[in-house]
Enzyme design. Structure first.
Site, PDB file in Angstrom:
ATOM      1  N   GLY A 227       1.376   0.527   2.639  1.00 13.03           N
ATOM      2  CA  GLY A 227       0.013   0.763   2.184  1.00 13.03           C
ATOM      3  C   GLY A 227      -0.958  -0.038   3.023  1.00 13.03           C
ATOM      4  O   GLY A 227      -0.683  -0.345   4.189  1.00 13.03           O
ATOM      5  N   SER A 228      -2.080  -0.386   2.434  1.00 10.20           N
ATOM      6  CA  SER A 228      -3.150  -1.015   3.210  1.00 10.20           C
ATOM      7  C   SER A 228      -2.896  -2.502   3.465  1.00 10.20           C
ATOM      8  O   SER A 228      -2.131  -3.153   2.740  1.00 10.20           O
ATOM      9  CB  SER A 228      -4.472  -0.847   2.469  1.00 10.20           C
ATOM     10  OG  SER A 228      -4.405  -1.536   1.246  1.00 10.20           O
ATOM     11  N   THR A 231      -3.892  -4.677   0.336  1.00  9.61           N
ATOM     12  CA  THR A 231      -2.892  -4.728  -0.736  1.00  9.61           C
ATOM     13  C   THR A 231      -1.661  -5.503  -0.268  1.00  9.61           C
ATOM     14  O   THR A 231      -1.059  -6.239  -1.049  1.00  9.61           O
ATOM     15  CB  THR A 231      -2.501  -3.306  -1.195  1.00  9.61           C
ATOM     16  OG1 THR A 231      -3.691  -2.577  -1.490  1.00  9.61           O
ATOM     17  CG2 THR A 231      -1.633  -3.334  -2.418  1.00  9.61           C
ATOM     18  N   GLY A 232      -1.303  -5.355   0.991  1.00 10.88           N
ATOM     19  CA  GLY A 232      -0.166  -6.103   1.539  1.00 10.88           C
ATOM     20  C   GLY A 232      -0.350  -7.599   1.370  1.00 10.88           C
ATOM     21  O   GLY A 232       0.589  -8.325   1.005  1.00 10.88           O
ATOM     22  N   GLU A 249       4.797  -2.625   5.427  1.00  9.80           N
ATOM     23  CA  GLU A 249       4.391  -1.623   6.435  1.00  9.80           C
ATOM     24  C   GLU A 249       2.940  -1.294   6.147  1.00  9.80           C
ATOM     25  O   GLU A 249       2.638  -0.552   5.207  1.00  9.80           O
ATOM     26  CB  GLU A 249       5.264  -0.365   6.321  1.00  9.80           C
ATOM     27  CG  GLU A 249       6.727  -0.581   6.646  1.00  9.80           C
ATOM     28  CD  GLU A 249       6.991  -0.756   8.133  1.00  9.80           C
ATOM     29  OE1 GLU A 249       6.073  -0.552   8.951  1.00  9.80           O
ATOM     30  OE2 GLU A 249       8.133  -1.107   8.481  1.00  9.80           O
ATOM     31  N   CYS A 283      -0.563   6.495   9.165  1.00  9.21           N
ATOM     32  CA  CYS A 283      -0.704   5.083   9.550  1.00  9.21           C
ATOM     33  C   CYS A 283      -0.652   4.931  11.062  1.00  9.21           C
ATOM     34  O   CYS A 283      -1.472   4.248  11.646  1.00  9.21           O
ATOM     35  CB  CYS A 283       0.379   4.253   8.887  1.00  9.21           C
ATOM     36  SG  CYS A 283       2.035   4.870   9.191  1.00  9.21           S
TER      37      CYS A 283
HETATM   38  P1  NAD Z   1      -3.155   1.089  -0.924  1.00 12.26           P
HETATM   39  O1  NAD Z   1      -2.808  -0.242  -0.375  1.00 12.26           O
HETATM   40  O2  NAD Z   1      -4.470   1.297  -1.533  1.00 12.26           O
HETATM   41  O3  NAD Z   1      -2.103   1.517  -2.045  1.00 12.26           O
HETATM   42  C1  NAD Z   1      -0.712   1.570  -1.776  1.00 12.26           C
HETATM   43  C2  NAD Z   1       0.061   1.342  -3.065  1.00 12.26           C
HETATM   44  O4  NAD Z   1      -0.144   0.011  -3.536  1.00 12.26           O
HETATM   45  C3  NAD Z   1      -0.324   2.267  -4.210  1.00 12.26           C
HETATM   46  O5  NAD Z   1       0.864   2.697  -4.836  1.00 12.26           O
HETATM   47  C4  NAD Z   1      -1.128   1.352  -5.126  1.00 12.26           C
HETATM   48  O6  NAD Z   1      -1.083   1.734  -6.482  1.00 12.26           O
HETATM   49  C5  NAD Z   1      -0.413   0.038  -4.928  1.00 12.26           C
HETATM   50  N1  NAD Z   1      -1.175  -1.171  -5.253  1.00 12.26           N
HETATM   51  C6  NAD Z   1      -2.525  -1.333  -5.269  1.00 12.26           C
HETATM   52  N2  NAD Z   1      -2.824  -2.629  -5.572  1.00 12.26           N
HETATM   53  C7  NAD Z   1      -1.643  -3.279  -5.742  1.00 12.26           C
HETATM   54  C8  NAD Z   1      -1.295  -4.635  -6.034  1.00 12.26           C
HETATM   55  N3  NAD Z   1      -2.209  -5.575  -6.217  1.00 12.26           N
HETATM   56  N4  NAD Z   1       0.014  -4.954  -6.108  1.00 12.26           N
HETATM   57  C9  NAD Z   1       0.966  -4.021  -5.892  1.00 12.26           C
HETATM   58  N5  NAD Z   1       0.699  -2.725  -5.617  1.00 12.26           N
HETATM   59  C10 NAD Z   1      -0.602  -2.358  -5.537  1.00 12.26           C
HETATM   60  O7  NAD Z   1      -2.894   2.120   0.282  1.00 12.26           O
HETATM   61  P2  NAD Z   1      -3.166   3.690   0.297  1.00 12.26           P
HETATM   62  O8  NAD Z   1      -4.635   3.919   0.339  1.00 12.26           O
HETATM   63  O9  NAD Z   1      -2.357   4.362  -0.764  1.00 12.26           O
HETATM   64  O10 NAD Z   1      -2.507   4.115   1.695  1.00 12.26           O
HETATM   65  C11 NAD Z   1      -3.209   4.134   2.896  1.00 12.26           C
HETATM   66  C12 NAD Z   1      -2.888   2.886   3.706  1.00 12.26           C
HETATM   67  O11 NAD Z   1      -1.483   2.806   3.907  1.00 12.26           O
HETATM   68  C13 NAD Z   1      -3.488   2.930   5.087  1.00 12.26           C
HETATM   69  O12 NAD Z   1      -4.012   1.659   5.408  1.00 12.26           O
HETATM   70  C14 NAD Z   1      -2.305   3.251   5.974  1.00 12.26           C
HETATM   71  O13 NAD Z   1      -2.444   2.841   7.308  1.00 12.26           O
HETATM   72  C15 NAD Z   1      -1.200   2.542   5.279  1.00 12.26           C
HETATM   73  N6  NAD Z   1       0.103   3.092   5.662  1.00 12.26           N
HETATM   74  C16 NAD Z   1       0.970   2.341   6.428  1.00 12.26           C
HETATM   75  C17 NAD Z   1       2.183   2.884   6.842  1.00 12.26           C
HETATM   76  C18 NAD Z   1       3.164   2.109   7.694  1.00 12.26           C
HETATM   77  O14 NAD Z   1       4.304   2.542   7.832  1.00 12.26           O
HETATM   78  N7  NAD Z   1       2.780   0.989   8.282  1.00 12.26           N
HETATM   79  C19 NAD Z   1       2.518   4.187   6.458  1.00 12.26           C
HETATM   80  C20 NAD Z   1       1.617   4.907   5.682  1.00 12.26           C
HETATM   81  C21 NAD Z   1       0.422   4.345   5.273  1.00 12.26           C
END
Ligand code: NAD
Length: 475
Positions: A227-228, A231-232, A249, A283
């Site tokens: 994810g983002s 959040t990471g 990731e 991503c």
């Molecule tokens: P996001 O970080 O908003 O959400 C991802 C997940 O995290 C969701 O399931 C969300 O409910 C959960 N989440 C939110 N807050 C949290 C917390 N505090 N603790 C635990 N979990 C929580 O990301 P998104 O908008 O769903 O996805 C898009 C992002 O993901 C982009 O930045 C993209 O580049 C990245 N991404 C990375 C890869 C990779 O392999 N590096 C692949 C796909 C997407």
């Protein structure tokens, strides 16, 4: 056909995974606004129960041999294949991506391919020392229960990237999909669970709060997150309390550098799909393109020509290869960044003007020329169908710009002399640098980010090792 495995109709699958009318969260097709279904929402009590079940199942699962677990994974891949068209339809309706092109059918195909690849990788103890001083071996043992958290852009495929290596290495999985695409992942898991032992794979739908509960749960031994960046970071803080193992990731803002000897016409289609795969919601998509002065007009022209012939529309209509943005928030990010590009003197070559009367979160394929490197459309992750093309006169300057951000997921170099391209590739700060392609992934080749794009690897034997604990036996 495998025992227990059935090929479900779309209606049967949806009925099996949906919350009753009036309960759960409603999901709508981002192309049309039509209701797709309702996802049951898990409470923290449901999470506790799932973790307990996963812990019990893990004890038995870990006793199986690699060959036996691989056999289970191959059966799960059979089940995905037998339900591929239904899964693709569900994915297309909920995520918005077209069935055709490198989209929904492609993603479901990737799910079975990655599952089979993870079943096939060899996992042997490594003999590190075997001489008069002694004998040392490195073994890879299960971690326990893996908590997986995923995004909405490639919801099924990314879930498989988390599930398949974790299961192969003797762990069980509790997975929380994005609140934007839970039905896709519930559907995928339902199909796989026709043939997997009870409790090894559980999917709980919920929002970030449920995600947070997973990352701080004392019954979960490792968290794998896609994810983002933001959040990471929150997850890393939360997981620090009991030092959970982590794979992160995260986001990127991939640069591509075209070299002086490139052939613009020959590269245009590869550049286009590098940037616009999944309508840019990828991503490791090409998100800023650096082009030398000498080729600038030719590259722009060639890209416009390709962009104009790629149909965008409702996912279930077979002719479309580009779809809507998945959600309103993402549409607004793209729109804000394209406006910033126009305000910053960017020359819109194609697109850039969304139709306010169109249904759905469609944003036209947009190419913007003549931008400064610090324009927000270049500097921020736009995650949508908008590509800035930046002119350079000095290759060292282009490399500095490419490396100038805090993220480093992918990058690419485009040219005819492959040795020269490889030299530039070696100077780029990214987990992967492709030459004459962008974003091409392979289950055998490790993938992961550097800098704030995260750490840990997925895919290949390296990916399996991330789902295991190293254990040395020395005598
Ligand atoms: P996001 O970080 O908003 O959400 C991802 C997940 O995290 C969701 O399931 C969300 O409910 C959960 N989440 C939110 N807050 C949290 C917390 N505090 N603790 C635990 N979990 C929580 O990301 P998104 O908008 O769903 O996805 C898009 C992002 O993901 C982009 O930045 C993209 O580049 C990245 N991404 C990375 C890869 C990779 O392999 N590096 C692949 C796909 C997407």
């Amino acid at each position: 056909m495998t025992q227990n495995q059935t090929t479900l109709t779309y209606e049967e699958l949806l009925a099996a995974i949906s919350a009753p009318e009036g309960q759960g969260a409603e999901l709508k097709d981002p192309a049309t606004g039509a209701v797709v279904g309702r996802a049951p929402q898990a409470s923290t009590a449901d999470l506790d129960a799932a973790v307990e079940k996963a812990r019990a199942a893990q004890k038995e699962w870990a006793k199986l041999s690699h060959a036996e677990r691989s056999e289970h994974l191959n059966r799960a891949a059979d089940a995905i294949e037998a339900n591929a068209e239904t899964l693709a339809e569900l994915l297309s309706r909920e995520q918005g991506k077209p069935l055709n092109g490198p989209n929904a059918r492609f993603e479901v195909g990737g799910c079975s391919a990655w599952t089979r690849a993870n079943a096939a990788f060899p996992v042997e103890p490594e003999v590190l020392v075997d001489d008069e001083s002694g004998h040392a071996e490195l073994h890879w043992t299960p971690i326990g229960v893996v908590g997986a958290i995923g995004p909405w852009n490639w919801p099924m495929m990314i879930s498989i990237w988390q599930i398949a290596p974790a299961l192969r290495m003797g762990n069980t999985v509790v997975l929380k999909p994005s609140e934007y695409t839970p039905l896709s992942v519930l559907g995928l898991a339902h199909v796989m669970n026709q043939v997997l032992p009870e409790g090894v794979l559980q999917v709980l739908a919920g929002d970030g709060e449920l995600g947070r509960a997973i990352t701080s749960h004392d019954g979960i031994d490792k968290v794998t997150f896609t994810g983002s960046v933001e959040t990471g970071k929150a997850i890393m803080r939360s997981a620090a309390d009991d030092l959970k193992r982590l794979t992160l990731e995260l986001g990127g803002n991939d640069a591509g550098i075209v070299l002086e000897d490139a052939d613009p016409k020959a590269l245009a289609e590869g550049l286009f799909w590098g940037a616009f795969i999944n309508t840019g919601q990828t991503c490791a998509a090409l998100k800023r393109l650096y082009v030398p002065d000498s080729l600038y007009d030719a590259v722009c022209e060639a890209l416009v020509e390709v962009a104009q012939k790629m149909p965008m529309g409702v996912g279930l209509e077979e002719e479309n290869v580009l779809g809507p943005l998945q959600n309103k928030a993402q549409w607004e990010i793209v729109d804000r960044l394209v406006r910033a590009a126009k305000d910053g003197g960017g020359r819109v070559l194609v697109g850039g003007d969304p139709d306010p009367d169109q249904d759905g979160y469609f944003y036209p394929t947009t190419l913007v020329a003549d931008l400064d490197n610090d324009n927000p459309l270049v500097a921020e992750e736009q995650f949508g169908p908008a590509l800035p093309i930046i002119r350079y006169t000095d290759l060292d300057q282009a490399i500095e710009w490419a490396n100038g951000l805090e993220v480093g997921l992918g990058s690419s170099v485009w040219g005819t002399d492959l040795d020269a391209a490889a030299e530039v590739a070696a100077r780029l700060e990214a987990g992967t640098t492709w030459i004459n392609k962008h974003g091409a992934i392979d289950p055998r080749v490790p993938f992961g980010g550097v800098k704030q794009s995260g750490f840990g690897l997925e895919f290949g034997v390296e990916g399996l090792k991330q789902m295991a604990l190293p254990k040395v036996i020395s005598r």
